[in-house]
Design an enzyme around this catalytic site. Structure first.
Site, PDB file in Angstrom:
ATOM      1  N   LYS A  77       0.939  -1.219   0.192  1.00 13.89           N
ATOM      2  CA  LYS A  77      -0.054   0.128  -0.101  1.00 13.89           C
ATOM      3  C   LYS A  77       0.878   1.376  -0.077  1.00 13.89           C
ATOM      4  O   LYS A  77       1.059   1.846   0.926  1.00 13.89           O
ATOM      5  CB  LYS A  77      -0.898  -0.036   1.064  1.00 13.89           C
ATOM      6  CG  LYS A  77      -2.228   0.882   0.989  1.00 13.89           C
ATOM      7  CD  LYS A  77      -3.330   0.405   1.908  1.00 13.89           C
ATOM      8  CE  LYS A  77      -4.177   1.460   2.396  1.00 13.89           C
ATOM      9  NZ  LYS A  77      -4.964   1.730   1.028  1.00 13.89           N
TER      10      LYS A  77
HETATM   11  C1  PLP Z   1      -6.542  -0.185  -4.037  1.00 12.06           C
HETATM   12  C2  PLP Z   1      -7.209  -0.704  -2.858  1.00 12.06           C
HETATM   13  N1  PLP Z   1      -7.855  -1.969  -3.337  1.00 12.06           N
HETATM   14  C3  PLP Z   1      -8.632  -2.455  -2.124  1.00 12.06           C
HETATM   15  C4  PLP Z   1      -8.645  -1.583  -0.996  1.00 12.06           C
HETATM   16  C5  PLP Z   1      -9.287  -2.544   0.211  1.00 12.06           C
HETATM   17  O1  PLP Z   1      -8.383  -2.913   1.204  1.00 12.06           O
HETATM   18  P1  PLP Z   1      -8.902  -2.733   2.761  1.00 12.06           P
HETATM   19  O2  PLP Z   1     -10.200  -3.766   2.820  1.00 12.06           O
HETATM   20  O3  PLP Z   1      -7.615  -3.572   3.447  1.00 12.06           O
HETATM   21  O4  PLP Z   1      -9.268  -1.550   3.143  1.00 12.06           O
HETATM   22  C6  PLP Z   1      -7.949  -0.661  -0.610  1.00 12.06           C
HETATM   23  C7  PLP Z   1      -8.031   0.140   0.599  1.00 12.06           C
HETATM   24  O5  PLP Z   1      -7.179   0.203   1.175  1.00 12.06           O
HETATM   25  C8  PLP Z   1      -7.148   0.067  -1.820  1.00 12.06           C
HETATM   26  O6  PLP Z   1      -6.602   1.200  -1.523  1.00 12.06           O
END
Ligand code: PLP
Length: 311
Positions: free
Chosen positions: A162
């Site tokens: 991330k």
């Molecule tokens: C690109 C992306 N995909 C998916 C998610 C969903 O991830 P999470 O459920 O861990 O928040 C996020 C958010 O963090 C994201 O930024």
């Protein structure tokens, strides 16, 4: 989302210290600001029947440290320190429910692309954050478009990390959608298959079974995605979590929904002006949404180990 100035928050944790919100500043020549060389998390703390509780904090911390690895970003604060800092921030600002944003980035020293000798800086902020995709989105669903922008391929940049810099792609896709009158985008991967939303994973329902793109489709390994897969299986649904989904399959799905920390479980009612299913929240989405909110708001004792409670 309303601006920070309208919020009743006053403290940010930075590099081991609690500082006044307005004093949480960085130098304009910070490496991370120029090259996107930072990593972050987005976590929710829910107001449960047992008081505020952070949802899946351990998994978010795992991903936080893992995201730093490809960039050699050494976070010199332990899990315990970050946990205590976060719990203190929630407590001292009297937040019952909030969004939590841990961030680590290369700081100020030099501005070659190589971050050599730039220190790792770490910060955590918390603030109240309601529904991400609009007031009625959870109930009525959102209208989305397939973006003309493709996701980075995981051969180009680690998409399971991330990374702050990755989000310019999300911004382009989301803003394109909003300029065209939609609420959010769906982004295809380099191969042209469905990857995810700009900040959400995606699920498709067909004949009562769930499909979601696999980790090799250049998606973030979302923690809500994992939670939905677990909850759905516990509710007896067949879940295909290594699916390859073509663009065309979106339009003929019985139901579609986004899953993410910010978006929670948000139904998708329209893609590119094509109505999905009956154009409102479908029964499987509703069933899983109910189970999800019962869980995160503490109306069931299921998965108590997914929560970090304020003492
Ligand atoms: C690109 C992306 N995909 C998916 C998610 C969903 O991830 P999470 O459920 O861990 O928040 C996020 C958010 O963090 C994201 O930024």
């Amino acid at each position: 989302m309303s601006g920070f100035d309208d919020m009743d928050v006053d403290t940010i944790w930075m590099d081991g210290e609690f500082v006044d919100w307005d004093e949480a500043q960085v130098h304009v020549l910070t490496h991370g600001l120029h090259y996107g060389s930072g990593i972050f998390e987005g976590v929710r703390c829910y107001d449960t029947e047992d008081g505020p509780a952070i949802f899946r904090w351990d998994e978010h911390l795992d991903r936080f440290y893992n995201s730093a690895k490809p960039y050699d970003l050494e976070i010199d604060h332990s899990r315990e320190e970050l946990t205590n800092a976060t719990l203190s921030l929630i407590e001292r600002q009297n937040l019952q429910s909030c969004y939590i944003r841990p961030l680590a980035y290369y700081g100020y020293n030099s501005l070659g692309v190589s971050p050599e000798d730039c220190p790792t800086r770490t910060a955590i902020a918390c603030w109240p954050w309601g529904t991400y995709l609009g007031e009625d989105a959870l109930e009525n669903g959102v209208e989305v478009m397939v973006s003309s922008w493709r996701k980075h391929a995981s051969s180009q940049i680690p998409t399971n990390a991330k990374t702050t810099g990755l989000y310019v792609n999300s911004m382009l896709a989301g803003e394109e959608a909003r300029r065209n009158g939609f609420v959010e985008a769906i982004v295809l991967n380099k191969e042209g298959n469905v990857a995810e939303g700009p900040g959400e994973n995606i699920f498709l329902v067909r004949d009562g079974e769930l499909y979601t793109p696999g980790l090799a489709e250049s998606i973030l390994d979302g923690i809500t995605r994992r939670s939905v897969i677990t909850i759905a299986r516990e509710h007896g649904y067949e879940v295909h979590d290594e699916a390859t989904i073509s663009r065309g399959e979106l339009y003929t799905a019985d139901e579609l929904f986004f899953a993410g920390t910010a978006a929670e479980l948000t139904p998708i009612r329209v893609v590119d002006d094509v109505t999905i299913g009956n154009g409102s929240r479908g029964p499987v989405t509703e069933d899983l949404q109910t189970a999800f909110f019962d869980l995160v708001e503490g109306r069931t004792d299921d998965h108590d180990d997914w929560f970090t409670h304020l003492s």
